[in-house]
Enzyme design. Sequence first.
Site, PDB file in Angstrom:
ATOM      1  N   ARG A 164       0.811  -1.229   0.000  1.00 38.05           N
ATOM      2  CA  ARG A 164       0.000   0.000   0.000  1.00 38.05           C
ATOM      3  C   ARG A 164       0.845   1.280   0.000  1.00 38.05           C
ATOM      4  O   ARG A 164       0.416   2.314   0.507  1.00 38.05           O
ATOM      5  CB  ARG A 164      -0.960   0.037   1.205  1.00 38.05           C
ATOM      6  CG  ARG A 164      -2.032  -1.033   1.204  1.00 38.05           C
ATOM      7  CD  ARG A 164      -2.983  -0.899   0.008  1.00 38.05           C
ATOM      8  NE  ARG A 164      -4.171  -1.725   0.186  1.00 38.05           N
ATOM      9  CZ  ARG A 164      -4.266  -3.003  -0.162  1.00 38.05           C
ATOM     10  NH1 ARG A 164      -3.229  -3.619  -0.721  1.00 38.05           N
ATOM     11  NH2 ARG A 164      -5.387  -3.663   0.033  1.00 38.05           N
ATOM     12  N   SER A 237     -11.022  -0.585   2.386  1.00 42.55           N
ATOM     13  CA  SER A 237     -10.336  -0.664   3.687  1.00 42.55           C
ATOM     14  C   SER A 237      -9.944   0.743   4.124  1.00 42.55           C
ATOM     15  O   SER A 237      -9.235   1.436   3.389  1.00 42.55           O
ATOM     16  CB  SER A 237      -9.059  -1.488   3.585  1.00 42.55           C
ATOM     17  OG  SER A 237      -9.339  -2.785   3.156  1.00 42.55           O
ATOM     18  N   GLU A 332      -5.345   3.954   5.673  1.00 43.41           N
ATOM     19  CA  GLU A 332      -4.917   3.742   4.295  1.00 43.41           C
ATOM     20  C   GLU A 332      -5.450   4.879   3.416  1.00 43.41           C
ATOM     21  O   GLU A 332      -4.829   5.282   2.443  1.00 43.41           O
ATOM     22  CB  GLU A 332      -5.482   2.400   3.813  1.00 43.41           C
ATOM     23  CG  GLU A 332      -5.105   2.057   2.405  1.00 43.41           C
ATOM     24  CD  GLU A 332      -5.955   0.941   1.847  1.00 43.41           C
ATOM     25  OE1 GLU A 332      -6.862   1.233   1.053  1.00 43.41           O
ATOM     26  OE2 GLU A 332      -5.710  -0.217   2.205  1.00 43.41           O
TER      27      GLU A 332
END
Length: 337
Positions: A164, A237, A332
């Site tokens: 990520r 997410s 995130e």
Amino acid sequence: MTIQEHYSLKKYNTFGVEAFADYFVEVSTFTELKKALLFRRQHDLPILFIGGGSNMLFVNDFKGLALKLNLSGIEIVQETDEHVWVKAQGSENWHEFIQWTLSKDFGGLENLSLIPGNVGTAPIQNIGAYGIEAKDSITEVQALALDTGDERLFSNEECEFSYRESVFKNNYKGDYVIVAVTFKLTKHTHVLHLDYGAIRQELGANTTPTIQQISEAVIRIRQSKLPDPAKIGNSGSFFKNPIVDVKAFEKIYALHPTMAHYPMGDHVKIAAGWLIEQAGWKGKRFGDAGVHDKQALVLVNHGGATGREIYDLSENIIADIYAKFGVRIEREVNMIL
Ligand code: EPU
């Protein structure tokens, strides 16, 4: 190309929260993009690129120029017997692009089906799901420098991809806009990634699936767990799964032996969804801000939540997980503060 003032960004973020940009412009060509960048420099404005709007939370209004890119097109740029290099423009919808690759029987991206967002934002956070990441197929990223308008090509290595993460979120944060991405895909010798638990289960007796069948299985799994942003505001997410060293992991694991986790050499990735569920947050609702009832890693807007309410909820979750497990989870999603 018209620059508009005090413009609502509600329909440009998948959380569906209200927020206004001081200035807003849509651009469809490089020439327009360069003009918009010049306007931004002349007025010394912060800039925000709006792609699919699927990875940002507006906690406040945006005091600058919000720029919506509309650069479309997909082309095959190179081909061998076994591989094909496909270049997609940044504003192509990610899932529709994957469907295009599957219609040509090009393999490599099938596990990433149905991830919201656009091609141009995929490299920024190196999107990933079901055992693969965008970095596994990306060969080149074409970007424009915001200050000069000059083009730069980034190789896969230069993107400094990790879980990520990429150089576009770190050293070069705010320096470039991604205008196109090139992917190396397989033509016949597809490499199937079926090991992520839920995929094999979903495929059942079909142990030799086609890439199209894998995509369909991924779509079914995602639809069963993740809320559709068209129906309920969300950004996938909201948190990353924390990665801790083995020593720290063993301390927590001794107290919580059922904790979902994935060994990664001398580190261990802990399932943040598990931590959040165990801490009692799954399905909780505070006004219109809430935690999804089928996947605790996902925060949702039940309709009228503000960005601030969702942000405050995330702060409370982070503090509670730290108090209960001694692990600091990180967001995130990109916060527009
Ligand atoms: N879990 C719980 N409770 C929950 C959610 C998860 O106990 O509410 C446990 C599951 O039982 C499982 C483990 O946590 O043991 C992992 O869950 P899951 O397979 O759903 O994956 P995840 O780690 O929660 C990550 C990605 C998702 C991606 C899936 C599948 C991150 C931050 N998220 O979620 O990506 O779809 O794996 O590969 O890495 C996204 O980034 O927006 C996203 C949806």
